[in-house]
Every structure is written in C-alpha cells, then in structure tokens.
Design an enzyme around this catalytic site. Structure first.
Site, PDB file in Angstrom:
ATOM      1  N   ASP A  11       0.848  -1.194   0.000  1.00 17.12           N
ATOM      2  CA  ASP A  11       0.000   0.000   0.000  1.00 17.12           C
ATOM      3  C   ASP A  11       0.882   1.241   0.000  1.00 17.12           C
ATOM      4  O   ASP A  11       1.885   1.299   0.726  1.00 17.12           O
ATOM      5  CB  ASP A  11      -0.926   0.038   1.210  1.00 17.12           C
ATOM      6  CG  ASP A  11      -1.953   1.159   1.069  1.00 17.12           C
ATOM      7  OD1 ASP A  11      -2.947   0.954   0.349  1.00 17.12           O
ATOM      8  OD2 ASP A  11      -1.752   2.232   1.664  1.00 17.12           O
ATOM      9  N   GLU A  13       0.896   5.590   0.162  1.00 10.62           N
ATOM     10  CA  GLU A  13       0.235   6.881   0.358  1.00 10.62           C
ATOM     11  C   GLU A  13       1.051   7.901  -0.426  1.00 10.62           C
ATOM     12  O   GLU A  13       2.292   7.901  -0.371  1.00 10.62           O
ATOM     13  CB  GLU A  13       0.184   7.268   1.836  1.00 10.62           C
ATOM     14  CG  GLU A  13      -0.540   6.271   2.730  1.00 10.62           C
ATOM     15  CD  GLU A  13      -2.000   6.040   2.357  1.00 10.62           C
ATOM     16  OE1 GLU A  13      -2.588   6.922   1.678  1.00 10.62           O
ATOM     17  OE2 GLU A  13      -2.544   4.990   2.709  1.00 10.62           O
ATOM     18  N   HIS A 150      -6.261   4.653   5.549  1.00  9.38           N
ATOM     19  CA  HIS A 150      -5.485   5.604   4.742  1.00  9.38           C
ATOM     20  C   HIS A 150      -4.098   5.865   5.326  1.00  9.38           C
ATOM     21  O   HIS A 150      -3.465   6.856   4.982  1.00  9.38           O
ATOM     22  CB  HIS A 150      -6.244   6.922   4.551  1.00  9.38           C
ATOM     23  CG  HIS A 150      -7.572   6.744   3.888  1.00  9.38           C
ATOM     24  ND1 HIS A 150      -7.693   6.262   2.610  1.00  9.38           N
ATOM     25  CD2 HIS A 150      -8.830   6.959   4.338  1.00  9.38           C
ATOM     26  CE1 HIS A 150      -8.987   6.198   2.296  1.00  9.38           C
ATOM     27  NE2 HIS A 150      -9.690   6.602   3.325  1.00  9.38           N
ATOM     28  N   ASP A 155      -3.298  -0.090   6.201  1.00  9.62           N
ATOM     29  CA  ASP A 155      -3.946  -0.536   4.961  1.00  9.62           C
ATOM     30  C   ASP A 155      -3.321  -1.826   4.440  1.00  9.62           C
ATOM     31  O   ASP A 155      -4.027  -2.738   3.993  1.00  9.62           O
ATOM     32  CB  ASP A 155      -3.850   0.553   3.888  1.00  9.62           C
ATOM     33  CG  ASP A 155      -4.846   1.690   4.112  1.00  9.62           C
ATOM     34  OD1 ASP A 155      -5.647   1.584   5.053  1.00  9.62           O
ATOM     35  OD2 ASP A 155      -4.817   2.660   3.340  1.00  9.62           O
TER      36      ASP A 155
END
Length: 946
Positions: A11, A13, A150, A155
């Site tokens: 994951d 960001e 998030h 995540d």
C-alpha cells in the site's frame, strides 16, 4: 501460484494520484505465505515537496512527520529487492504497482514484472452482497480490524487479511462453481483470475464433499430450498394490554415506551370491536400519525401478530420503498419473533423482474456478449447462488448493471415445465414462503397492482399502509403510461431482424427443423408486415387529428399538447378498425409463438446454445411489442373506467434527421374512488400510519386522496418523541431573495458560501430542481468554498448517484450535499452524519406540466381552490419530510435554515410554520447573522456533549 509463494501486499500513500506529478509519502508491505502474515515493512518517505492539506487530512501524515524520513531513492533498492520474486497484491493494483514502477524507472531501477492480484474485483466477486468495496467497507463487512484507514501500514496489514479471506473463500466454493468461473471470459486486473484457477486445481486434487445446504442442478450450485413448516400458532395467547404485561413480554430485549404502548393498544382495540363494520370500503379506518423515533413498526406489528394469530388471518403491510420492505421484514422476523409466545414470520413480495430466473442465467453463461462488465456480473451471480435463498437482485451490490441484461436474467423459461429448474425458481419460492407467513410485506406499487391477489375473499387479510401519503403518488405513477410510436415500430423491426438476421443464429433457421415450421414462418412474416403498416398509420392519424392545426413551430426538444377526453374517445371510435388490426396482429404473433414453443419443447438436444439464445431474444422483442399494445388497450380502458379522473397528452419531437415522432401519454389524474374500488374491498378496514400525514388540523387532503370516510375513521396523533426545544433550531431568513427574482441563484450561492464558511459539519442542502443545483454548484466551485473550508461538496446528478452520495455522508465528515426530489425523504443520517439542513425553496410542485394544469382545472370545476386543496397540502407534507431528515435519534441535534422568504411574507407561511414540530424554536434573522447564529447554536450543543 503455490503454497510456497510469497504474496507481497503493498500500500502506498502519495501526494497525488497522478504517477507523473505525485510522490510517495509512505510505503508498507505485509508478506503473506501459507495464508499467514510472516513479516511486515513500513516507512515514511520524504517526498521533497509539501504534502497537500487534503492528503494530510485523509492520511494523518504531516510535513513534520516526513521531515526526517528517508527519500525514496535511499530505500528504493531495498524495497525492490524485497518485492522481487513475490506475488504483488494491492487493493487497486493498477494504482500501486504502476506508481511504484514509475518511481523505480525514475531512478534507473528495472520495473517490477511480478505476477499481480487485485483484491477489489476479487472481493466484488466473492462477496457480491457486501455493502461496499473500499478497504474500510469490506474490512468492516468481514470483521477485519482496520485501525488507521489511509495509513499505509494499517492498509497493507488489512489488505493482507483480506487476501487470506479471499483465498479461503475461493477454495471453499463448490467445484462446479469454480469450473464455471474459470470458463467465463472474465477480464480482471493482471493475474487476478488465477485465484479461481488455483482454487479449482486444489479442489480437483483434493475433492471436497458438497456442503449439505447446497445442491447442483444442471451444473449450477444453488442453496437448497424446502417449503417451511406451518406456523406454530397459539390461540390461547393473550394480548398484553397492560404496561406490566408488555414489560414482562419485552424483557431485556426491548425497551418499554409509553407512546408506543398506546399505539399498540389502539390497534388491538380497534380490530377487536364487536361492532366493527368491515363490508364498506374506506370506512372504519384507523389513522395514526406517529412521529419519527417512536418505533411505529413494532408498534403496529406486535398487536397485529396477536390479531392474526387469534383470527387466523394474514397481515399485508405496504411501505413506500424496497429498502423499507426489508427493514420491516427484519424487524418482524428478528425483534418481534424473539419475544412472542408464538411463532410469526414476515415475507417480502416483489414483482417477477426482481428475481433471477435460473434457466435464463444458465443459458446466459454460455453466451459471450462481448462485454467484460456483463461477464463480471455473471461471476458475481455464480457465487451469490451459493448463498441466496431468495434470488432477489436487490441483495446484490452490482456496479452499474445494464437494465436490458438484468431483464434477460429475470425472463421466464421458454418451457418452464420442461426446465431442469422447474420447482426451484426463486419467484416460485417466494409464493411458497408467503403461504406460510403471517405478514406479507409489499411496496405501494405492488399493492396498487396486486391487491386482489393478496388475500382470500372468504378470510380478508388485515392491511397496514405505512407512510400512506406516498400511496396515491405510487398509484398515479403506476397508471401513467407512455406509448412511443417510434420505439414500438423499432421493436417490430428488431423482432423481424432477429427472425431472419444473416450470419447469426436466427429464428427462421430454427423453424426449418420444426414440424409445420414453413407455415409458422409465413404467419410470423404476415403479422410483422401488418404491424409495420398499421402502427405508423395510427401515429399519422393522431397527428392529423390533434396537431395538424397547431400554430407552434416545433424546433429542438419536444412539445406537449393536452387532449380533450371526448375528442380522444371519438378518435378511438373512428380508428376502431385500425386498432383492431393491430390487436389482431399481436394476437397472431402470440399464437404463432405459442405453437412454435410447443413444437420446440418436444425436440431435445437439437438446437445450439446460440439458437436458443436467439429464441430468447426473439421472445423478448415480441414481449416488448405486446407491452406497447397493452398500453394502447389500457389507454382506452381508462377512458371508460376513469373518464373524470384521467389525463392524456401528446408529445411531439424531432429526431436528428428532422423526422417528427409522437408519444401518447396518460393515466390517472388523481385517486378519487380508486382505493374504494381497487384496494379496500379485498381487506379488513385499513390502518394508515406515518410520521407526516396531516397538512393542517382541518385539512381533508389525506382523507380525499386515500378515499377514507372521515366520519367513521378512528384518528390518533402522538406527541413528538425528540426534545426539539433543546436539540434543534429553525432559522427563517427575512431578507432572502424571492425565488422568482433574477438574482435568486446568485443569492443562494453567496448565502451558502457564507454559511459553510462558518459551519464545517455534514450538511444537506435541499432544492426543487436539478437545474438550480447545477447552477449553484457551478458558482460554489468558482468561489472555491469547498477547498477554503476543507469541505467536500457533492451534487445530485453531477458528482454521483444518490446511493453513492449517501454512502459518503454515512461514512465521512465535512460533506456537503446538494440534493433534490428523493433527498427530501427516506434518508436516515443520525447524529454527526447530518448537523445542518438548508432549504433553498419551499417544495411546491412545478406548475406548468399538463397533469398539474389538468388537476387545477378538475378542482376548479368542483368549486375547490387548487392551491389550498392540492398545491399547499403537498408542499406542507414535503416540507415536514425535509425537516424530518434532521433529528433521527434521542441524542441527535442540528439546525435548519429556510432561505425562502415566502414562508414569512405570504399568508400561507403561517400554515407552514404551524406544521413544524411544535417545540422546535423558530428564529427570524437577516442573511448576515445566520452563520454566527449557527456557530453559537452548535457550540452550545457540543458543550452539552462534553
């Protein structure tokens, strides 16, 4: 993929979603092997630029947190080495993997060329009834702990748990289901489809017994179904009339409420009166206005359960929407059934098109329509069949299903008795269940159509109409029909094309192998030619009779023309011969089809799947042709049966080639005498119950629309449950711009901008038209009010569907929604899901439509005033519904702002103000003071919370 394989669940960001402009601010990897998380890695990344404020709000990652974090180039080689040789997994893999590879390429590192899986489409297929597929939604549905949405580390770990659930779920599917899934031409991201192939291989190597609750019919694994046992009745059960009896019955499962208890007793007493008159339609009704929060469903369901048990009757409950149907069914089967001393059951009844037809679906599996979306839906249904007992499409969470395709899947078999699924079809199951149920829950549209089928005449059921103010509109909507002559003729041409289309399977070729096929072929062709000749002629005659002398010049768009009923009746008399030819052509087509299907069903294994599909498509086209002919018949019937309560009009339009086309529309104008003749005679005296029934203390609007005898009705109104005096505030703006002024839209945008600058809470802004929403939304976008105040502004018809918008309000904060029509009612957004409602305009109906003008003329002819007998009562109900969106729980609070100055200046404004909750404080302020007043009110409420 094998047991030894390592899945790297990744994951990211990022500062932006764009690969070209975005930068990674956090990366996390959870490594999975043998369905176990074996290791985890996570690091913040310094992006070298400032993190946008909305990204910080979303992720919680600040510029200060990444200030001393490594740059991506410092950890890139390490990350690349960790991911090399693994199966790359992400929740939306086509974002994370390309984004990461772009960063690798920028640094001169070879991009990853891994096998990759996407947990989003796999979740959609394996849990087709889940409420949502965002990571936070699917995790909640599966009971997976997701502590920090998030944030990449949380995540990644959550997606890893989801992956393990996906592998387990796939491997638990029946072998026949896995085989069908692998055979489908599914288009999934990267190698995601391999999950099903691997699960099938594992199943084949170690075959598992079919679960007891499943059975395989014609290659489909479906849930077993058996008729329910008869209800366990107890005629000796005595209704708990006293408070202490109810409390003993409720125990710890339900809370005793005094108002709800009174409602229960009113129902029980009303229908146990010795002198209750039951043979006069519309008489002796029980009418109860029960406010939101009172628990009205249990309030009427409990005494009705005792009445039904005592008198061996069924109870039909009619509600406005499909969602409410399910809520009522759940309340009865779960809450009510858990406390009663006897058994009770509720079953939801819907029309045939709501249910999957197994034979039609089995046939569809063998057809490749060339659409990836349709194949995806088939995959979801294959898994759903191992779960569902109802086959109700409403259980599914499908992404933009095509209506035509879903219609095909609900289409009945060519030869139902000869089908392998005969006796197993879902539509049949519902009626079996209904036979052994006390409560039948329907929606208003179903009641309007099938009231005569819902109970035996020798033992009339009870009838409860929940939120009955919507029933007349449902009846009128159901009665309104549109006969589009161009579409009708196109359906004829389409059927003729399928009949003999070249280079594809067609009906004509099938007929060559059927006894008497040549004669049937000629009959079909003759009917097509007759319809193709007569339908345009009927359209031309309509034009010449009603529109030829119209002085308006038809430009772009369309024009409506009202029809005088005597003239239309005379027209049908004059065209009797032509209409008879059309009717006969349709009858001939149906007779030919019936003869065709009789012969077709006798021949086994003669026709290919493509030919069978051609026949199904042909039947569907013929059904469409017949549906238009039925509308023609119903138009004529309405003229005879409802001559004083119907309205008809012609719509003229031009196509792109400049050809004119007509559409005949019409139906009921209102419901005077409708319920007395079509609904009430089939039931015991009706119970009407809802939160907003009355438009004033003296108004007869409710009784008139629902054909209720006011003199014999038993009427009860209950006090508000919520503490409106301390929980709410209603602000009327005294210097607002009149809605009819040219500066109205600009004023709305400016005032909303000012309010949102003061209040950053979830807000619902109610409009009367989508056009005004669009205009205001555009101005709000230009003023940048959303960005300035860190708000997300959503608009109906612009930023998404009602369902998607509501889901965001239910799950997010600082959401502002601009909505019309259906947003005024039926929306449950408790507590911080909704703190502010802004009403831009009083909810009067648009006055210029032909039905509206016809209703005004009808009321005037009766010596009534249309505004006070129709327009104002409708607006009062609508306003009350809009106000009812605000307070939904005892702990809730919020404010309403009215931006329509007419509520203060017009004589009818007092009526509107009087029908608000009695204790709700009303304040009159100027535009500039609204924002500061809202801040003061909300601060006061928040101080009470702490």
């Amino acid at each position: 993929m094998q047991k030894k394989d390592i899945y790297a669940v990744v994951d990211l960001e990022t500062t932006q979603t764009s690969q070209e402009e975005g930068h990674i601010i956090q990366i996390a990897i959870a490594f999975v092997q043998n369905k176990t998380i074996i290791n985890q890695f996570s690091t913040l990344i310094n992006p070298g630029i400032k993190i946008p404020r909305h990204i910080t709000q979303l992720t919680g990652i600040t510029n200060g947190m990444v200030k001393n974090a490594p740059y991506f180039e410092e950890v890139a080689q390490t990350i690349h080495a960790m991911l090399q040789g693994t199966v790359f997994v992400a929740h939306n893999v086509n974002f994370d993997l390309p984004f990461l590879n772009t960063e690798f390429t920028r640094l001169g590192i070879t991009p990853l060329d891994s096998v990759a899986l996407d947990t989003v489409p796999l979740s959609q297929i394996l849990w087709p009834t889940a409420p949502g597929y965002r990571l936070i939604d699917i995790a909640k549905f599966l009971g997976i702990l997701h502590e920090h949405p998030h944030q990449a580390d949380s995540d990644a770990a959550t997606t890893a748990e989801l992956l393990i659930s996906i592998l387990n779920r796939a491997q638990a599917l029946p072998m026949v289901t896995l085989q069908l899934l692998t055979n489908l031409p599914l288009v999934l991201p990267r190698e995601s489809k391999q999950v099903f192939a691997d699960a099938l291989k594992l199943n084949q190597d170690n075959p598992q017994a079919l679960a007891d609750y499943l059975e395989v019919i014609d290659g489909l694994a479906i849930r077993r179904f058996s008729a329910p046992a008869p209800l366990v009745q107890d005629k000796q059960a005595i209704y708990p009339a006293k408070a202490n009896q109810k409390k003993a019955l409720f125990g710890s499962r339900l809370t005793y409420r005094e108002q709800q208890a009174k409602l229960m007793n009113f129902v029980e007493h009303h229908y146990n009166q010795d002198d209750l008159v039951i043979n006069v339609a519309g008489s002796n009704a029980l009418v109860m206005e029960a406010p939101t929060g009172m628990g009205k469903t249990l309030g009427y369901a409990l005494p009705y359960a005792y009445l039904a048990n005592q008198h061996e009757k069924q109870v039909v409950i009619s509600v406005p929407t499909l969602n409410l149907q399910q809520q009522v069914v759940d309340t009865i089967n779960d809450q009510l059934n858990s406390i009663l001393p006897f058994e009770t059951r509720a079953v939801s009844l819907k029309g045939r098109t709501h249910y999957l037809n197994l034979q039609s679906f089995r046939r569809a599996l063998k057809v490749d329509e060339g659409s990836a979306a349709l194949q995806f839906i088939k995959a979801q249904i294959l898994v759903w069949l191992t779960e569902t007992l109802t086959g109700d499409f409403d259980e599914l969470n499908l992404l933009n299903p095509q209506a035509a395709f879903m219609d095909k899947l609900s289409q009945t078999a060519n030869n139902p008795i000869g089908s392998a699924f005969y006796g197993h079809e879902f539509n049949e199951r519902q009626h079996v269940l209904a036979h052994e149920a006390q409560f039948l829950v329907v929606n208003h549209a179903y009641l309007a159509s099938y009231a005569h089928r819902l109970g035996p005449q020798d033992n009339q059921p009870y009838l409860v109409i929940d939120e009955p103010q919507h029933l007349p509109d449902a009846v009128i909507h159901q009665s309104r029909r549109k006969l589009d002559f161009k579409r009708w003729l196109n359906d004829v041409n389409q059927a003729e094309f399928i009949f003999s289309r070249p280079d594809e399977a067609n009906v004509q070729d099938i007929l060559t192998r059927i006894p008497g096929g040549r004669k049937l072929k000629n009959r079909f062709i003759e009917s097509f030619h007759q319809l193709a000749a007569e339908i345009p002629q009927l359209e031309t005659k309509l034009f010449r009779r009603f529109l030829l002398n119209q002085k308006e010049v038809l430009g772009n768009g369309q024009h409506d023309y009202a029809l005088e009923l005597p003239e239309l009746a005379q027209f049908w008399v004059e065209q009797e011969g032509r209409v008879a030819k059309i009717h006969q052509g349709i009858l001939d087509l149906q007779a030919c089809l019936s003869d065709f299907l009789d012969e077709f069903s006798q021949l086994k294994n003669v026709f290919s799947i493509e030919e069978r599909q051609a026949l199904a498509d042909y039947r569907r086209s013929l059904n469409l042709i017949s549906e238009s002919e039925k509308k023609l018949t119903l138009f004529q019937q309405d003229l005879v049966e409802f001559p004083n309560t119907s309205v008809f009009w012609l719509t003229q339009s031009l196509d792109q080639e400049g050809q004119q086309h007509l559409q005949l529309s019409g139906g009921l104008l209102h419901t005077i005498d409708y319920f007395n003749s079509r609904v009430y005679p089939h039931f015991m005296p009706v119970t009407l119950i809802g939160a907003t029934l009355f438009t004033s203390n003296k108004s007869s609007y409710l009784y008139d629309r629902l054909n209720i005898d006011r003199d014999s009705a038993e009427v009860h109104t209950f006090d508000d449950v919520f503490d409106y005096a301390n929980q709410s505030e209603f602000i009327l703006v005294k210097d607002a711009v009149d809605p009819n002024d040219t500066g109205y839209v600009s004023y709305l945008a400016q005032q909303i901008d000012d309010i949102l600058s003061h209040v950053q809470e979830n807000t619902l802004i109610l409009f009367n038209s989508l056009e005004t929403i669009q205009q205001v939304y555009q101005q709000l976008q230009r003023s940048n009010v959303g960005y300035k105040n860190n708000l997300t502004i959503l608009a109906q018809g612009i930023t998404g569907t009602k369902g998607r918008i509501l889901k965001r309000m239910q799950n997010e904060q600082r959401i502002v929604v601009l909505g019309a029509n259906s947003f005024w009612e039926g929306i449950d957004l408790p507590n911080d899901k909704l703190r502010l409602v802004i009403i831009t305009r009083l909810p009067f109906e648009q006055p210029n439509s032909i039905p509206q003008k016809a209703e005004e003329a009808f009321l005037k002819a009766q010596g009534k005033q249309p505004f006070y007998q129709s327009t104002l009562p409708k607006a009062v109900l609508r306003l009350r519904q809009g106000v009812g969106r605000l307070i939904r729980t005892p702990e809730d609070y919020g404010a309403i702002v009215m931006l329509d100055v007419r509520m203060l200046e017009k004589s009818y404004g007092k009526t509107l103000q009087h029908m608000l909750p009695k204790t709700m404080p009303q304040k009159t302020l100027d535009s500039k003071s609204v924002g500061s007043e809202l801040v003061k009110f909300l601060k006061k409420q928040q101080s009470h919370e702490t």
